[in-house]
Design an enzyme around this catalytic site. Structure first.
Site, short mmCIF file in Angstrom:
data_model
loop_
_atom_site.label_atom_id
_atom_site.label_comp_id
_atom_site.label_asym_id
_atom_site.label_seq_id
_atom_site.Cartn_x
_atom_site.Cartn_y
_atom_site.Cartn_z
N THR A 54 -2.71 -5.89 0.54
CA THR A 54 -2.49 -4.38 0.44
C THR A 54 -2.94 -3.69 1.83
O THR A 54 -2.94 -3.17 2.36
CB THR A 54 -2.32 -3.60 -1.01
OG1 THR A 54 -3.43 -3.43 -0.72
CG2 THR A 54 -1.44 -4.26 -1.59
N ASP A 55 -4.23 -4.13 1.59
CA ASP A 55 -5.47 -3.09 2.84
C ASP A 55 -5.01 -3.92 4.04
O ASP A 55 -4.78 -2.62 4.72
CB ASP A 55 -7.10 -4.12 2.83
CG ASP A 55 -7.87 -3.15 3.90
OD1 ASP A 55 -8.06 -2.28 3.48
OD2 ASP A 55 -8.57 -4.09 4.62
N GLN B 261 -15.86 28.24 6.76
CA GLN B 261 -16.00 29.51 7.13
C GLN B 261 -16.16 30.75 8.17
O GLN B 261 -15.60 31.83 8.05
CB GLN B 261 -17.56 29.57 6.50
CG GLN B 261 -17.65 28.47 6.12
CD GLN B 261 -17.77 27.24 5.90
OE1 GLN B 261 -17.60 25.99 6.56
NE2 GLN B 261 -18.84 26.98 4.99
N LYS C 167 0.50 -1.53 -0.09
CA LYS C 167 -0.07 -0.10 -0.04
C LYS C 167 0.94 1.58 -0.34
O LYS C 167 2.22 1.69 0.40
CB LYS C 167 -0.98 0.18 1.85
CG LYS C 167 -2.48 0.41 0.92
CD LYS C 167 -3.04 0.67 0.08
CE LYS C 167 -4.13 0.19 0.52
NZ LYS C 167 -5.27 -0.37 -0.61
N HIS D 110 -9.42 17.49 5.44
CA HIS D 110 -9.79 16.70 6.54
C HIS D 110 -9.05 15.57 7.57
O HIS D 110 -8.15 14.31 6.88
CB HIS D 110 -11.21 15.35 5.80
CG HIS D 110 -11.84 16.67 5.34
ND1 HIS D 110 -12.85 17.78 6.27
CD2 HIS D 110 -12.08 16.43 3.71
CE1 HIS D 110 -13.66 18.12 5.24
NE2 HIS D 110 -13.10 17.16 4.05
O1 LIG Z 1 -15.85 23.77 8.77
C1 LIG Z 1 -16.68 23.42 7.61
N1 LIG Z 1 -17.94 23.69 7.06
C2 LIG Z 1 -18.08 22.79 6.46
O2 LIG Z 1 -19.25 23.67 5.45
C3 LIG Z 1 -17.91 21.43 6.09
N2 LIG Z 1 -19.26 20.60 5.19
C4 LIG Z 1 -18.29 18.84 5.98
O3 LIG Z 1 -19.07 18.19 5.75
N3 LIG Z 1 -17.68 19.56 7.18
C5 LIG Z 1 -17.34 20.88 7.47
N4 LIG Z 1 -16.63 21.72 8.23
#
Ligand SMILES: O=c1[nH]c(=O)c2[nH]c(=O)[nH]c2[nH]1
Length: 340
Positions: free
Chosen positions: A64-65, A261, A19, A289
């Site tokens: 590989t997993d 945001q 992997k 993420h």
């Molecule tokens: O800070 C975030 N804003 C989002 O609009 C959003 N949407 C999401 O799925 N995670 C997040 N996190």
């Protein structure tokens, strides 16, 4: 002529499998001081693997997993003291635990993170005069100005080592100037003080509400100067860049975030509030993420403060973009920053 078996048939030569690019992030929490180990681990195994190639028999094949799971489970169980130690541990495990595997090659890239300077460490920030009557001297007060100042000072905000790319665009039509400067590839992370909940839920929503998550992004930002003419004193471009970058980082570090945001807005507003030479800021912030790895199948609880192990996903990613203006100013920076 009937085709006959060639005199020199095809034979399998060098082969390996595994992997590649397991993005593993281990966050250790020592009270309010957090530590990050961020690795990109690629495993390549080789040995008695002729049969899987010739006949498709998987009898010797460790999936590989499984190699991926091992990387994450080892990060949790044994920690990551160094990339070398971690790689040695993994390679030894594959070769000694599976008879058909004779060689394990583990390649690791390590991404280094530095702490964002503790707020207040340089409270003189923008008061430094730039000389020559430059309009770039900061008029707003520094320190304690943030509504979340009381939450600042935690040791959980990081900037990834390695220089960002600084960019600028100058437009001149013979009478008027427009200067838009900015940066890209500035990677930052908060290992706490980030939540995301209370959002709209429809029949396709599966996201779990988060009350303490990792918030990481790769900042692409542009800011437009209000300097437009030779009859005006020119900003000190170098000083301005340094201060804007610093305000951006501090706003990222000091904002207790309920969404990316909100963090984006705070970063832009802080620049507008502190840097009078700038009227417009635009950000494009990918939400990088970090998902807690489910290690329950291996009997490991992965939500303990001694060290949580995350999978750093590269795509898809949320993409949060907005322009913050000085009230009364016009938005002129293109919506799509790649067009700038
Ligand atoms: O800070 C975030 N804003 C989002 O609009 C959003 N949407 C999401 O799925 N995670 C997040 N996190």
């Amino acid at each position: 002529m009937t085709p006959s078996r060639p005199a020199r048939p095809a034979v399998l030569s060098q082969n390996q499998y595994g992997k590649a690019e397991n993005r593993v992030v281990r966050i250790t929490r020592d009270g309010t001081t957090h530590h990050i180990k961020d690795l990109n681990v690629s495993v390549a195994l080789s040995g008695a693997m002729d049969e899987v190639h010739y006949s498709g028999s998987n009898a010797n094949v460790l999936p590989t997993d499984t190699t991926k799971n091992t990387v994450y489970a080892f990060a949790k169980k044994h920690g990551i003291e160094s990339a070398e130690q971690f790689g040695i541990h993994l390679a030894r495990h594959f070769v000694t635990s599976q008879e058909p595997i004779r060689t394990a090659r583990v390649r690791i890239e390590e991404y280094a993170w530095e702490r964002i300077a503790d707020p207040g460490a340089d409270s003189g920030a923008d008061t430094a005069s730039t000389g020559g009557g430059s309009p770039s001297a900061d008029t707003a007060s520094t320190g304690g100005g943030s509504p979340s100042a009381d939450t600042a000072g935690g040791r959980h905000s990081f900037v990834r080592r390695g220089q960002e790319t600084r960019v600028t665009q100058i437009t001149y039509d013979g009478s008027s100037w427009e200067v838009v400067s900015g940066l890209k590839d500035l990677v930052v992370m908060n290992t706490t003080n980030s939540e995301f909940w209370g959002y709209v839920k429809d029949e396709y929503t599966t996201l779990k509400e988060a009350y303490d998550r990792v918030l990481a992004t790769e900042v692409s930002g542009r800011w437009r100067f209000n300097w437009t003419g030779d009859d005006q004193p020119m900003p000190d471009w170098e000083e301005s860049y340094r201060r804007v970058r610093e305000h951006m980082l501090r706003a990222f570090a000091e904002t207790y975030s309920l969404s990316l945001q909100q963090t984006l807005y705070q970063m832009g507003a802080r620049i507008i509030d502190h840097r009078e030479e700038i009227d417009e800021v635009r950000f494009s912030l990918p939400n990088k993420h970090h998902f807690l790895v489910d290690l329950e199948p291996f009997g490991l609880k992965n939500d303990t403060p001694e060290g949580a192990v995350y999978f750093a996903a590269d795509r898809p990613y949320g993409l949060i973009e907005a322009t913050i203006l000085r009230d009364g100013s016009e938005a002129r920076i293109p919506v799509d920053l790649t067009n700038l």
